[in-house]
Every structure is written in structure tokens, then in C-alpha cells.
Design an enzyme around this catalytic site. Sequence first.
Site, PDB file in Angstrom:
ATOM      1  N   ASN A 120       0.839  -1.191   0.000  1.00 32.76           N
ATOM      2  CA  ASN A 120       0.000   0.000   0.000  1.00 32.76           C
ATOM      3  C   ASN A 120       0.877   1.245   0.000  1.00 32.76           C
ATOM      4  O   ASN A 120       2.041   1.203   0.394  1.00 32.76           O
ATOM      5  CB  ASN A 120      -0.902   0.029   1.238  1.00 32.76           C
ATOM      6  CG  ASN A 120      -2.104  -0.880   1.092  1.00 32.76           C
ATOM      7  OD1 ASN A 120      -2.593  -1.120  -0.011  1.00 32.76           O
ATOM      8  ND2 ASN A 120      -2.601  -1.385   2.210  1.00 32.76           N
ATOM      9  N   LYS A 205      -4.796   3.674  -6.941  1.00 32.62           N
ATOM     10  CA  LYS A 205      -4.940   2.867  -5.723  1.00 32.62           C
ATOM     11  C   LYS A 205      -4.702   3.729  -4.484  1.00 32.62           C
ATOM     12  O   LYS A 205      -5.373   3.552  -3.452  1.00 32.62           O
ATOM     13  CB  LYS A 205      -3.953   1.696  -5.759  1.00 32.62           C
ATOM     14  CG  LYS A 205      -3.964   0.822  -4.497  1.00 32.62           C
ATOM     15  CD  LYS A 205      -5.282   0.099  -4.338  1.00 32.62           C
ATOM     16  CE  LYS A 205      -5.325  -0.714  -3.032  1.00 32.62           C
ATOM     17  NZ  LYS A 205      -4.258  -1.714  -2.923  1.00 32.62           N
ATOM     18  N   ASN A 213      -8.919   3.971   4.192  1.00 39.71           N
ATOM     19  CA  ASN A 213      -8.145   3.491   5.345  1.00 39.71           C
ATOM     20  C   ASN A 213      -8.221   4.389   6.579  1.00 39.71           C
ATOM     21  O   ASN A 213      -8.542   3.916   7.678  1.00 39.71           O
ATOM     22  CB  ASN A 213      -6.692   3.257   4.933  1.00 39.71           C
ATOM     23  CG  ASN A 213      -6.512   1.953   4.191  1.00 39.71           C
ATOM     24  OD1 ASN A 213      -7.466   1.400   3.652  1.00 39.71           O
ATOM     25  ND2 ASN A 213      -5.302   1.445   4.164  1.00 39.71           N
ATOM     26  N   SER A 275      -6.746  -2.444   6.331  1.00 37.62           N
ATOM     27  CA  SER A 275      -5.466  -2.768   6.976  1.00 37.62           C
ATOM     28  C   SER A 275      -5.121  -1.752   8.054  1.00 37.62           C
ATOM     29  O   SER A 275      -4.561  -2.100   9.100  1.00 37.62           O
ATOM     30  CB  SER A 275      -4.350  -2.837   5.934  1.00 37.62           C
ATOM     31  OG  SER A 275      -4.225  -1.605   5.242  1.00 37.62           O
TER      32      SER A 275
END
Length: 319
Positions: A120, A205, A213, A275
Site C-alpha cells: 500500500n 490505488k 483506510n 489494513s
Amino acid sequence: MLQPHTTKAVAATKPTVAILGAGAIGMLVYKQLSEFTQPILLGRDLIKEHALTFEPFSKEATSETQIIEGMMCDVNTITHTQLASVSLIIVCVKSYQVTHAIRPLIDNLPQQCTLLLLHNGMGPHLDTLALLAQHQRDDINLYLGTTSQAALKCNKLHVRQTGTGKTMLGHLKGKKLTEKQLALLTQAIPDCHVSEDIRLALWQKLVINCAINPLTAIEQCRNGQLAKPQYQARIDNIIDECIMVANADGVILSKQVMVENVYQVIALTANNYSSMHQDIAHQRQTEIHQINGYVTSRAKYHHIATPVNDQLVDDVSSL
């Protein structure tokens, strides 16, 4: 619960691919490649380990557990001889761990080996390039990648796939992967594609991660909650700021496309925890500085104000 069955990794004379990082995504990619070749899984304290437990993605309550037998080595003790046949290392660690993970291997890497960074956020490729230069490893090739596959690490070598998604990879430095290497990756990893403009794919992304997130970490909620109307304005502001910074960096993003992408991921992963949510819940370091923090750092470089992303970095850092 169905009984587990054992799957032996496809035999190969010498392994040509290694997965660096025995986290959720690292174990998932290792399992996927094991169906087509014999990869090596590199992690900490894996000297006596020989098998991985895998639970495939299923919308049903139960799924058939698989035991994947294969090659697993400790990253701190693997030798040049053990790595001699490896031509590709897929680095599947947290973004802030990339250079720390690569450093023990760097002097033992075979000539013309390729590193594929799959994590990420953005930014670690710059540190990796500096590390390679420091060790005079100009022969090492570099690819960057991103994946929307989702997995949960249940135990040391036990992983459950919790979602499917697209994987993108692209060339950054040195020689390109061979057609055979690319065919292996695109065959083994579902919905895997090679991008001619990996910076665009990474920014796309990144925007999704920036929107989902930190909000799920702050709100302590599943991804699906962000579809509620009270989050729309904040998500729009996050996307707007990201697009301004990306454009200043020479990457042109469409507001309509990015909004559609963000809400599509929210819908597809509605029952998942991000995450960053998991990192906060388990009191681990987050990737906030490689996600929203990357946007704010590039914004400062371009003298662009990003108050919403600035606040998200502060809020998550204080959790």
C-alpha cells in the site's frame, strides 16, 4: 467444517521466485504461485516451517482448508547459494518495512535479479533506489505493483483470503521481466495485469486507500459503513485534494472515475476491515505516512494546501 487437504507445490529443479514477507498478502501470493512453480517464502523465524494453511475466499460460512507444502526460509539466514537461482523477489511487507526487509538480502541477490514492490501507499521505491545505490547494486531491476486482493493472517502460517481484486504491476528501473516471467505472474495471480503507466495505477490505488483506510481507522468501522451519507463530503474532499497533487506530479486523474472506484471498493469490501483499521486495533504502526502522508508531502513540494489529508494524518497518528 470440511476436512483440510494437502497440496504440494509444483516441483521445480530450482526456485526462480521468492516472496519476501510472510504477512497476509505475502502468504496469499505464495499460495497462488505455488500452483504453477516452486517459490520460496522468506520471513522471520521460518527455519523449521514447511507448510502453510490456506482458507480460500468464499461467500459461504465454510470453505475447504488447504495445506500448502513448500520452501520457507528465514530472511536473516538465507545464503547467496540458496538465492542463486532466484530471478524475481516479490516484496510483500508493509510500506514502511520495505528497505528494512530488503537490506539483509541485498548483498546476496543474484545479478540482474528483479525486485517487485507490492504494498500500500507510495514512496518506498525512492528509499529502495537509494539503498541499491548505496550497496552499488545498479544491476538490480525494479518493478512496482499494487493489489486489491484481501487476506487476513489468522496465525503465523495460516491465511484466509477475504476478498478478490485487481493486481497491477509495471516496470520502473533496469531490465524488464521476460515474457515467461510475466506469464507466470498473470497466470498465477487472478486478475493480474501489466501496466504501461504504473504511476497512474499506483496513484489510483493511493486515492482509494486515502479515502477508506484512515476513516475506517478513526471511526473503527468496516469499509461498508463509509457508504453512509455522512461520510460523502469528507470522501469528496479527500479525493479532490489527491487529484490536485497527482496532477501537479504529472499524473492526470478523473474525479468521476476516482469517485466511482472508491465507492466500488467500499461496496465490494463492505464486510472487511481495512489494513489501517487492523493496525490500530492491534496497536501496530500504520502506513498513514505512506498513504495520506505521501499526498501531504508531495503537496508541500508543490505548495498546495491539503487540509483534509493533513488532518487525517494527525488524527491517525494520535490514535
